[in-house]
Design a protein around this motif. Structure first.
Motif, PDB file in Angstrom:
ATOM      1  N   PRO A  74       0.811  -1.228   0.000  1.00 10.97           N
ATOM      2  CA  PRO A  74       0.000   0.000   0.000  1.00 10.97           C
ATOM      3  C   PRO A  74       0.841   1.274   0.000  1.00 10.97           C
ATOM      4  N   LEU A  75       0.293   2.313  -0.637  1.00  8.84           N
ATOM      5  CA  LEU A  75       0.921   3.638  -0.603  1.00  8.84           C
ATOM      6  C   LEU A  75       0.689   4.311   0.745  1.00  8.84           C
ATOM      7  N   ALA A  76      -0.459   4.050   1.325  1.00  6.80           N
ATOM      8  CA  ALA A  76      -0.819   4.634   2.622  1.00  6.80           C
ATOM      9  C   ALA A  76      -1.742   3.663   3.329  1.00  6.80           C
ATOM     10  N   SER A  77      -1.669   3.664   4.645  1.00  6.30           N
ATOM     11  CA  SER A  77      -2.491   2.754   5.443  1.00  6.30           C
ATOM     12  C   SER A  77      -3.150   3.537   6.566  1.00  6.30           C
ATOM     13  N   ALA A  78      -4.469   3.454   6.638  1.00 10.79           N
ATOM     14  CA  ALA A  78      -5.225   4.184   7.664  1.00 10.79           C
ATOM     15  C   ALA A  78      -6.065   3.195   8.461  1.00 10.79           C
ATOM     16  N   SER A  79      -6.858   3.724   9.388  1.00 12.30           N
ATOM     17  CA  SER A  79      -7.587   2.859  10.312  1.00 12.30           C
ATOM     18  C   SER A  79      -8.734   2.113   9.648  1.00 12.30           C
ATOM     19  N   ILE A  80      -9.367   2.699   8.632  1.00 12.45           N
ATOM     20  CA  ILE A  80     -10.492   2.051   7.953  1.00 12.45           C
ATOM     21  C   ILE A  80     -10.023   1.231   6.759  1.00 12.45           C
ATOM     22  N   GLY A  81      -9.051   1.743   6.006  1.00 16.78           N
ATOM     23  CA  GLY A  81      -8.604   1.048   4.805  1.00 16.78           C
ATOM     24  C   GLY A  81      -7.194   1.458   4.430  1.00 16.78           C
ATOM     25  N   GLN A  82      -6.720   0.917   3.308  1.00 16.51           N
ATOM     26  CA  GLN A  82      -5.394   1.268   2.820  1.00 16.51           C
ATOM     27  C   GLN A  82      -5.476   1.509   1.317  1.00 16.51           C
ATOM     28  N   VAL A  83      -4.572   2.341   0.805  1.00 21.28           N
ATOM     29  CA  VAL A  83      -4.640   2.790  -0.587  1.00 21.28           C
ATOM     30  C   VAL A  83      -3.520   2.138  -1.390  1.00 21.28           C
ATOM     31  N   HIS A  84      -3.884   1.600  -2.566  1.00 11.34           N
ATOM     32  CA  HIS A  84      -2.940   0.909  -3.435  1.00 11.34           C
ATOM     33  C   HIS A  84      -2.901   1.589  -4.809  1.00 11.34           C
ATOM     34  N   GLU A  85      -1.770   1.492  -5.457  1.00 12.96           N
ATOM     35  CA  GLU A  85      -1.616   1.949  -6.837  1.00 12.96           C
ATOM     36  C   GLU A  85      -1.992   0.815  -7.775  1.00 12.96           C
ATOM     37  N   ALA A  86      -2.733   1.129  -8.858  1.00 15.28           N
ATOM     38  CA  ALA A  86      -3.137   0.098  -9.814  1.00 15.28           C
ATOM     39  C   ALA A  86      -3.310   0.712 -11.197  1.00 15.28           C
ATOM     40  N   TYR A  87      -3.376  -0.166 -12.199  1.00 14.01           N
ATOM     41  CA  TYR A  87      -3.620   0.265 -13.579  1.00 14.01           C
ATOM     42  C   TYR A  87      -4.795  -0.520 -14.131  1.00 14.01           C
ATOM     43  N   LEU A  88      -5.705   0.189 -14.811  1.00  9.49           N
ATOM     44  CA  LEU A  88      -6.832  -0.464 -15.455  1.00  9.49           C
ATOM     45  C   LEU A  88      -6.396  -1.056 -16.792  1.00  9.49           C
ATOM     46  N   ALA A  89      -7.288  -1.807 -17.409  1.00 11.33           N
ATOM     47  CA  ALA A  89      -6.966  -2.451 -18.687  1.00 11.33           C
ATOM     48  C   ALA A  89      -6.677  -1.433 -19.784  1.00 11.33           C
ATOM     49  N   ASP A  90      -7.275  -0.239 -19.704  1.00  7.63           N
ATOM     50  CA  ASP A  90      -7.028   0.794 -20.721  1.00  7.63           C
ATOM     51  C   ASP A  90      -5.761   1.595 -20.450  1.00  7.63           C
ATOM     52  N   GLY A  91      -5.007   1.239 -19.403  1.00  2.66           N
ATOM     53  CA  GLY A  91      -3.747   1.914 -19.100  1.00  2.66           C
ATOM     54  C   GLY A  91      -3.858   3.054 -18.117  1.00  2.66           C
ATOM     55  N   ASN A  92      -5.075   3.436 -17.720  1.00  2.53           N
ATOM     56  CA  ASN A  92      -5.244   4.533 -16.761  1.00  2.53           C
ATOM     57  C   ASN A  92      -4.768   4.124 -15.376  1.00  2.53           C
ATOM     58  N   LYS A  93      -4.017   5.018 -14.751  1.00  2.00           N
ATOM     59  CA  LYS A  93      -3.527   4.778 -13.400  1.00  2.00           C
ATOM     60  C   LYS A  93      -4.599   5.192 -12.398  1.00  2.00           C
ATOM     61  N   VAL A  94      -4.874   4.345 -11.412  1.00  2.00           N
ATOM     62  CA  VAL A  94      -5.919   4.627 -10.431  1.00  2.00           C
ATOM     63  C   VAL A  94      -5.396   4.360  -9.020  1.00  2.00           C
ATOM     64  N   ALA A  95      -6.074   4.956  -8.065  1.00  2.00           N
ATOM     65  CA  ALA A  95      -5.846   4.664  -6.647  1.00  2.00           C
ATOM     66  C   ALA A  95      -7.001   3.799  -6.166  1.00  2.00           C
ATOM     67  N   VAL A  96      -6.688   2.742  -5.444  1.00  2.00           N
ATOM     68  CA  VAL A  96      -7.717   1.828  -4.945  1.00  2.00           C
ATOM     69  C   VAL A  96      -7.672   1.824  -3.427  1.00  2.00           C
ATOM     70  N   LYS A  97      -8.767   2.269  -2.814  1.00  2.00           N
ATOM     71  CA  LYS A  97      -8.880   2.226  -1.352  1.00  2.00           C
ATOM     72  C   LYS A  97      -9.584   0.925  -0.985  1.00  2.00           C
ATOM     73  N   LEU A  98      -8.905   0.079  -0.262  1.00  2.00           N
ATOM     74  CA  LEU A  98      -9.409  -1.245   0.089  1.00  2.00           C
ATOM     75  C   LEU A  98      -9.748  -1.280   1.577  1.00  2.00           C
ATOM     76  N   ARG A  99     -10.981  -1.652   1.885  1.00  2.00           N
ATOM     77  CA  ARG A  99     -11.429  -1.692   3.284  1.00  2.00           C
ATOM     78  C   ARG A  99     -10.746  -2.831   4.036  1.00  2.00           C
ATOM     79  N   ARG A 100     -10.326  -2.556   5.265  1.00  2.00           N
ATOM     80  CA  ARG A 100      -9.714  -3.586   6.106  1.00  2.00           C
ATOM     81  C   ARG A 100     -10.709  -4.720   6.369  1.00  2.00           C
ATOM     82  N   LEU A 101     -10.210  -5.907   6.410  1.00  2.00           N
ATOM     83  CA  LEU A 101     -11.056  -7.078   6.612  1.00  2.00           C
ATOM     84  C   LEU A 101     -11.704  -7.048   8.002  1.00  2.00           C
ATOM     85  N   GLY A 102     -13.025  -7.174   8.041  1.00  2.00           N
ATOM     86  CA  GLY A 102     -13.757  -7.230   9.305  1.00  2.00           C
ATOM     87  C   GLY A 102     -13.884  -5.912  10.035  1.00  2.00           C
TER      88      GLY A 102
END
Length: 516
Positions: free
Chosen positions: A110-138
């Protein structure tokens, strides 16, 4: 993720709330325990995680609750949350995106990690760069367990608070509870981001663009935004970005949010505010978005305006209307307090540090005044604390009151609902005149038919309650003594007659003294 009611977790939660209670009450100990020292309190909060980290971030605005050594530790909690364990991350990722994730590439670290979730760098199929905030499990389950734990323990401490302080603590908890339950659902953050973009998308401040079709309760996919953290002093200086303009833009934007439109970003810490290379601002993280009622916005404007004009009586009335001073506060004491604070904030020779020290000394000397903080003001204080902290970091002799008020004053007409000038304002008032006349006619009709209803303001009800409470308490004690007299007479223990008459006489005298 740990169980919400594991013994060690319950003990740490108790020590956290115990420390808050002891510090708020200005005691050395309670239940034979001293409060945790600042560093250990911070460690306990980080161990508890999730809800307690968010609660600590809210409490970090409360200089009336904590001394500076505690505030320093609480303010440093934002960015110290460990990422999810790898097994939790894999489960959370699969839960969010299923067996066929829609990414050409996804960075697991992750690029950053917070109490609710963490943010990851990703690329879509069309090449666009996106940020993905993923909720912590449970996290949603743990949040609800934490809230039950906090409420249960707070019920043990609440009877020992004064009424005004109790209201403040309960306001913080109520606001925190409502917001964190929403924040744990990333579909709510997606809705907030879209509403915020609709409201402010045409302004100078920029927001991430969401990808709704890939987002859900467990993940939020949005455009990847870059820039310097607003507290990156070295980075901003190296890029030649003048911080004074950045701060003015931030203040103007928060005035627009809180006082003009009443819809504002309620999680303003440095990690959520980026400064772009062109000096523009990008706002991140929309888990906490708050609406302020119109009457609260008007009361806040009146507080600021009367403070600027040194209007003592108007300032006290505005503070009562906003709810930060109890309705029954003694006017002479409040005027003395206002005068001393106005003198401090009006002294141009004071540095920010010396001004803060003097202000805290005045607050400490008058700590018995019935101050409180209603729910709507809690997050406004967070924004004010951020701006004050940034200003004193970057600008020598920054004075939050004197530096912000001119910007506020320029926006007062808009905040009060006025348009571009006198004639548009008059046109608006004339347009609403028929409705005003209709309401006046309704009031006069009800009065003539003896059908007039009067609605008491919350301040009036609070004042009446404060005045009646001592009498009701004495009457209740008298009734209790009378009931005890009848109980003794019916059960006939030894010496029943003198005991019953003694209790009856004491109860009757108590009621007579309360009502006379």
């Amino acid at each position: 993720m740990p169980s919400g009611f594991a013994p060690r977790r319950v003990w740490l939660a108790f020590r956290f709330l115990h420390t808050v209670f002891v510090l708020v009450r200005r005691k050395e100990r309670f239940l034979a325990l001293r409060p945790l020292p600042p560093r250990r309190l911070k460690e306990a909060i980080l161990t508890l995680g999730v809800s307690f980290i968010k609660l600590a971030q809210v409490l970090a605005t409360r200089a009336d609750f904590f001394t500076e050594d505690y505030l320093v530790e609480l303010r440093g909690i934002h960015d110290e949350v460990a990422p999810m364990p790898e097994s939790d991350f894999r489960t959370a990722f699969a839960r969010a995106f299923g067996a066929a994730p829609p990414f050409a590439a996804f960075e697991a670290q992750p690029l950053a990690s917070a109490s609710i979730g963490q943010v990851h760098e990703a690329y879509l199929a069309d090449g666009n760069k996106v940020a993905v905030k993923l909720r912590r499990l449970g996290v949603e389950r743990l949040v609800r367990a934490d809230l039950r734990l906090v409420r249960g323990m707070l019920s043990l401490f609440s009877p020992f608070f004064s009424r005004a302080t109790k209201n403040s603590v309960e306001a913080v908890l109520a606001e925190f509870s409502a917001m964190i339950v929403k924040e744990a659902d990333l579909s709510v953050e997606l809705a907030n981001l879209r509403k915020f973009t609709d409201a402010y998308g045409d302004g100078a401040v920029r927001f991430p663009a969401p990808v709704p079709e890939l987002s859900n309760a467990d993940a939020l996919v949005m455009s990847f935004e870059t820039g310097f953290r607003i507290d990156d002093k070295a980075g901003l200086a190296a890029a030649g970005i003048p911080f004074r303009k950045v701060l003015d833009d931030l203040i103007a934007f928060y005035i627009e949010q809180m006082l003009v439109r009443g819809y504002f970003h309620a999680d303003p810490h440095p990690g959520n505010i980026l400064v772009r290379p062109d000096g523009g601002i990008t706002l991140l993280d929309f888990g906490m978005v708050k609406r302020l009622p119109a009457d609260t916005r008007v009361a806040m404007i009146e507080v600021a305006k009367t403070a600027h004009d040194r209007d003592y009586e108007g300032f006290i009335v505005a503070c009562k209307r906003l709810g930060i001073v109890a309705a029954g506060a003694e006017p002479t004491e409040m005027m003395e307090f206002s005068e001393r604070m106005f003198d401090i904030f009006g002294d141009a020779s004071l540095s920010a540090a010396s001004m803060q020290a003097l202000a805290f000394s005045v607050l400490d000397s008058m700590k018995d005044l019935p101050f409180k903080v209603p729910q709507d003001v809690v997050y406004v204080m967070r924004a004010s604390t951020l701006i004050e902290g940034l200003g004193t970091t970057y600008i020598e002799n920054f004075n939050g009151v004197k530096d912000i008020l001119p910007l506020l004053r320029r926006n007062l007409a808009r905040a009060m609902g006025a348009e571009a000038g006198l004639f548009p304002t008059l046109r608006s008032e004339l347009t609403s005149l028929p409705l005003t006349l209709r309401r006046a006619k309704t009031v006069l009709t009800d009065l003539s038919e003896s059908n007039l209803r009067v609605k008491l303001s919350p301040e009036t009800l609070e004042y009446a309650g404060e005045r009646l409470r001592p009498y009701l308490r004495r009457v209740a004690l008298g009734i209790l003594l009378l009931a005890a007299a009848f109980l003794v007479a019916l059960t006939r223990p030894p010496h029943a007659v003198p005991i019953a008459w003694t209790l009856f006489a004491a109860g009757a005298v108590r009621i007579w003294l309360a009502l006379r």
